[in-house]
Write a protein that holds these residues in place. Structure first.
Motif, short mmCIF file in Angstrom:
data_model
loop_
_atom_site.label_atom_id
_atom_site.label_comp_id
_atom_site.label_asym_id
_atom_site.label_seq_id
_atom_site.Cartn_x
_atom_site.Cartn_y
_atom_site.Cartn_z
N VAL A 72 0.84 -1.21 0.00
CA VAL A 72 0.00 0.00 0.00
C VAL A 72 0.87 1.26 0.00
O VAL A 72 0.62 2.20 -0.75
CB VAL A 72 -0.97 0.00 1.21
CG1 VAL A 72 -1.69 1.33 1.34
CG2 VAL A 72 -1.98 -1.14 1.08
N GLY A 73 1.92 1.26 0.82
CA GLY A 73 2.80 2.43 0.90
C GLY A 73 3.52 2.71 -0.40
O GLY A 73 3.62 3.86 -0.83
N CYS A 74 3.99 1.66 -1.06
CA CYS A 74 4.67 1.82 -2.34
C CYS A 74 3.70 2.37 -3.39
O CYS A 74 4.02 3.32 -4.11
CB CYS A 74 5.25 0.49 -2.79
SG CYS A 74 6.10 0.57 -4.37
N SER A 75 2.52 1.79 -3.46
CA SER A 75 1.51 2.24 -4.43
C SER A 75 1.12 3.68 -4.17
O SER A 75 0.95 4.47 -5.10
CB SER A 75 0.28 1.34 -4.37
OG SER A 75 0.61 0.02 -4.70
N LEU A 76 0.95 4.03 -2.91
CA LEU A 76 0.56 5.39 -2.53
C LEU A 76 1.61 6.41 -2.99
O LEU A 76 1.27 7.44 -3.58
CB LEU A 76 0.36 5.46 -1.02
CG LEU A 76 -0.04 6.81 -0.44
CD1 LEU A 76 -1.44 7.19 -0.93
CD2 LEU A 76 -0.02 6.77 1.08
N ALA A 77 2.89 6.10 -2.75
CA ALA A 77 3.95 7.02 -3.16
C ALA A 77 3.99 7.19 -4.68
O ALA A 77 4.16 8.29 -5.19
CB ALA A 77 5.30 6.54 -2.65
N CYS A 78 3.82 6.08 -5.41
CA CYS A 78 3.81 6.16 -6.89
C CYS A 78 2.63 6.98 -7.38
O CYS A 78 2.76 7.78 -8.31
CB CYS A 78 3.79 4.76 -7.49
SG CYS A 78 5.31 3.83 -7.23
N PHE A 79 1.46 6.76 -6.78
CA PHE A 79 0.26 7.51 -7.17
C PHE A 79 0.45 9.01 -6.93
O PHE A 79 0.16 9.84 -7.80
CB PHE A 79 -0.95 7.00 -6.39
CG PHE A 79 -2.21 7.77 -6.62
CD1 PHE A 79 -2.94 7.60 -7.79
CD2 PHE A 79 -2.66 8.70 -5.69
CE1 PHE A 79 -4.09 8.33 -8.03
CE2 PHE A 79 -3.81 9.44 -5.92
CZ PHE A 79 -4.53 9.25 -7.09
N ILE A 80 0.96 9.37 -5.76
CA ILE A 80 1.18 10.78 -5.44
C ILE A 80 2.22 11.38 -6.38
O ILE A 80 2.06 12.50 -6.87
CB ILE A 80 1.58 10.95 -3.97
CG1 ILE A 80 0.38 10.62 -3.07
CG2 ILE A 80 2.10 12.35 -3.69
CD1 ILE A 80 0.71 10.52 -1.59
N ASN A 81 3.29 10.64 -6.65
CA ASN A 81 4.31 11.13 -7.57
C ASN A 81 3.72 11.41 -8.95
O ASN A 81 4.02 12.43 -9.56
CB ASN A 81 5.45 10.11 -7.68
CG ASN A 81 6.49 10.55 -8.69
OD1 ASN A 81 7.08 11.61 -8.57
ND2 ASN A 81 6.70 9.72 -9.70
#
Length: 164
Positions: A72-81
């Motif tokens: 979830v954390g990895c996906s969240l960072a990619c989405f925000i980026n």
């Protein structure tokens, strides 16, 4: 109830840890080394805090929660980026043996104010003239217009896309 709160805290901590770790990688790629270093410091602290809690919890559920939170954390960072990053500019070199279709495509680009350069070319067998077009879309929307045009066309295009 206390166990549920611990699992929730582990989840939030691991989401934050992985988001920071992914952000660190993005910052390194953008040559933002000081910010990347700060992200590593915070991420490492959180990681060791989580490790201490998971080891002392002696629970497979805690391990599962932490593993899921990492994704979830990895996906969240990619989405925000993706949402915060500037539009990428790609150079599109488009060719076709169909001269008339290439003229229509050139007019389409001009109509949508997409910077382009048309140059004389020859077909693969050197029998006929055509044009090749180098297009410089400046936004994601302009890139999508080019993608959609080519996808809807029945003409076969040769396209080379290079990031700038």
């Amino acid at each position: 109830m206390g166990n549920l709160i611990t699992l929730a805290a582990l989840f939030v901590a691991k989401v934050t840890d992985n988001a920071l770790s992914t952000t660190k990688t993005i910052l390194v790629q953008r040559s933002r080394w000081i910010l990347a270093g700060i992200a590593v410091i915070i991420s490492d602290f959180i990681y060791f805090w989580i490790t201490k809690r998971v080891v002392s919890a002696d629970s497979e559920i805690a391990i599962l929660v932490v593993a899921f939170a990492g994704g979830v954390g990895c996906s969240l960072a990619c989405f925000i980026n993706e949402k915060l990053s500037k539009d990428r500019i790609y150079v599109n070199v488009i060719m076709s043996d169909d001269l008339e279709e290439m003229k229509h495509f050139r007019d389409f680009l001009a109509k949508h104010h997409i910077t382009n350069v048309a140059a004389d070319s020859y077909t693969l067998d050197w029998d006929a003239k055509t044009i090749s077009i180098t297009a410089y879309p400046e936004t994601k929307a302009e890139s999508r217009l080019i993608n959609d045009y080519i996808a809807r066309s029945s003409t076969k295009f040769k396209r080379v896309v290079q990031p700038t």
